[in-house]
Design a protein around this motif. Structure first.
Motif, PDB file in Angstrom:
ATOM      1  N   ASP A  28     -13.841  -3.020  -9.822  1.00 49.15           N
ATOM      2  CA  ASP A  28     -14.519  -1.742  -9.595  1.00 49.15           C
ATOM      3  C   ASP A  28     -13.836  -1.010  -8.446  1.00 49.15           C
ATOM      4  N   LYS A  29     -13.456  -1.785  -7.443  1.00 46.61           N
ATOM      5  CA  LYS A  29     -12.539  -1.328  -6.402  1.00 46.61           C
ATOM      6  C   LYS A  29     -11.534  -2.464  -6.265  1.00 46.61           C
ATOM      7  N   TYR A  30     -10.437  -2.203  -5.656  1.00 48.88           N
ATOM      8  CA  TYR A  30      -9.422  -3.233  -5.529  1.00 48.88           C
ATOM      9  C   TYR A  30      -9.808  -4.216  -4.428  1.00 48.88           C
ATOM     10  N   SER A  31      -9.275  -5.434  -4.515  1.00 47.45           N
ATOM     11  CA  SER A  31      -9.556  -6.435  -3.488  1.00 47.45           C
ATOM     12  C   SER A  31      -8.270  -7.181  -3.148  1.00 47.45           C
ATOM     13  N   ILE A  32      -8.236  -7.724  -1.939  1.00 47.03           N
ATOM     14  CA  ILE A  32      -7.060  -8.437  -1.446  1.00 47.03           C
ATOM     15  C   ILE A  32      -7.397  -9.910  -1.280  1.00 47.03           C
ATOM     16  N   ASP A  33      -6.587 -10.773  -1.881  1.00 45.62           N
ATOM     17  CA  ASP A  33      -6.771 -12.212  -1.753  1.00 45.62           C
ATOM     18  C   ASP A  33      -6.263 -12.639  -0.378  1.00 45.62           C
ATOM     19  N   PRO A  34      -7.158 -13.097   0.501  1.00 48.98           N
ATOM     20  CA  PRO A  34      -6.735 -13.458   1.861  1.00 48.98           C
ATOM     21  C   PRO A  34      -5.790 -14.658   1.914  1.00 48.98           C
ATOM     22  N   GLU A  35      -5.799 -15.491   0.870  1.00 42.70           N
ATOM     23  CA  GLU A  35      -4.907 -16.651   0.825  1.00 42.70           C
ATOM     24  C   GLU A  35      -3.471 -16.241   0.489  1.00 42.70           C
ATOM     25  N   THR A  36      -3.321 -15.129  -0.199  1.00 40.15           N
ATOM     26  CA  THR A  36      -1.997 -14.666  -0.629  1.00 40.15           C
ATOM     27  C   THR A  36      -1.421 -13.607   0.300  1.00 40.15           C
ATOM     28  N   CYS A  37      -2.285 -12.789   0.897  1.00 48.04           N
ATOM     29  CA  CYS A  37      -1.857 -11.690   1.759  1.00 48.04           C
ATOM     30  C   CYS A  37      -1.019 -12.192   2.937  1.00 48.04           C
ATOM     31  N   ILE A  38       0.118 -11.534   3.161  1.00 48.64           N
ATOM     32  CA  ILE A  38       0.989 -11.894   4.289  1.00 48.64           C
ATOM     33  C   ILE A  38       0.852 -10.902   5.446  1.00 48.64           C
ATOM     34  N   ASP A  39      -0.124 -10.010   5.358  1.00 49.27           N
ATOM     35  CA  ASP A  39      -0.431  -9.044   6.411  1.00 49.27           C
ATOM     36  C   ASP A  39       0.768  -8.174   6.787  1.00 49.27           C
ATOM     37  N   CYS A  40       1.503  -7.730   5.773  1.00 50.59           N
ATOM     38  CA  CYS A  40       2.692  -6.915   6.035  1.00 50.59           C
ATOM     39  C   CYS A  40       2.341  -5.454   6.310  1.00 50.59           C
ATOM     40  N   GLY A  41       1.179  -4.992   5.814  1.00 49.00           N
ATOM     41  CA  GLY A  41       0.757  -3.616   6.049  1.00 49.00           C
ATOM     42  C   GLY A  41       1.273  -2.603   5.050  1.00 49.00           C
ATOM     43  N   ALA A  42       2.033  -3.028   4.051  1.00 53.14           N
ATOM     44  CA  ALA A  42       2.577  -2.080   3.074  1.00 53.14           C
ATOM     45  C   ALA A  42       1.464  -1.352   2.328  1.00 53.14           C
ATOM     46  N   CYS A  43       0.415  -2.069   1.980  1.00 52.16           N
ATOM     47  CA  CYS A  43      -0.697  -1.452   1.245  1.00 52.16           C
ATOM     48  C   CYS A  43      -1.438  -0.439   2.103  1.00 52.16           C
ATOM     49  N   GLU A  44      -1.648  -0.778   3.360  1.00 55.23           N
ATOM     50  CA  GLU A  44      -2.349   0.134   4.269  1.00 55.23           C
ATOM     51  C   GLU A  44      -1.585   1.437   4.422  1.00 55.23           C
ATOM     52  N   ALA A  45      -0.278   1.344   4.576  1.00 60.69           N
ATOM     53  CA  ALA A  45       0.554   2.537   4.732  1.00 60.69           C
ATOM     54  C   ALA A  45       0.577   3.386   3.465  1.00 60.69           C
ATOM     55  N   ALA A  46       0.451   2.742   2.303  1.00 63.97           N
ATOM     56  CA  ALA A  46       0.542   3.464   1.034  1.00 63.97           C
ATOM     57  C   ALA A  46      -0.777   4.064   0.570  1.00 63.97           C
ATOM     58  N   CYS A  47      -1.895   3.599   1.079  1.00 68.01           N
ATOM     59  CA  CYS A  47      -3.209   4.009   0.583  1.00 68.01           C
ATOM     60  C   CYS A  47      -3.507   5.481   0.898  1.00 68.01           C
TER      61      CYS A  47
END
Length: 55
Positions: A28-47
């Motif tokens: 319904d909204k997107y979600s981030i898997d905390p086990e896979t996320c490498i905290d690079c910030g690419a998604c935050e910058a693109a949103c």
């Protein structure tokens, strides 16, 4: 620490396309898997809705 997606998410898919490790899944909204996320910030910058932040 993984990034998180707030309720401001407009489900445009931009974040999912920019994630280098495939940590973002669609729903319904997107979600981030905390086990896979490498905290690079690419998604935050693109949103375009500024719905992603550090958890």
């Amino acid at each position: 620490m993984a990034r998180v997606i707030s309720d401001e998410c407009i489900a445009c898919g931009t974040c999912q396309a920019t994630c280098p490790v495939g940590a973002i899944s669609e729903g319904d909204k997107y979600s981030i898997d905390p086990e896979t996320c490498i905290d690079c910030g690419a998604c935050e910058a693109a949103c375009p809705a500024q719905a992603i932040s550090a958890g």
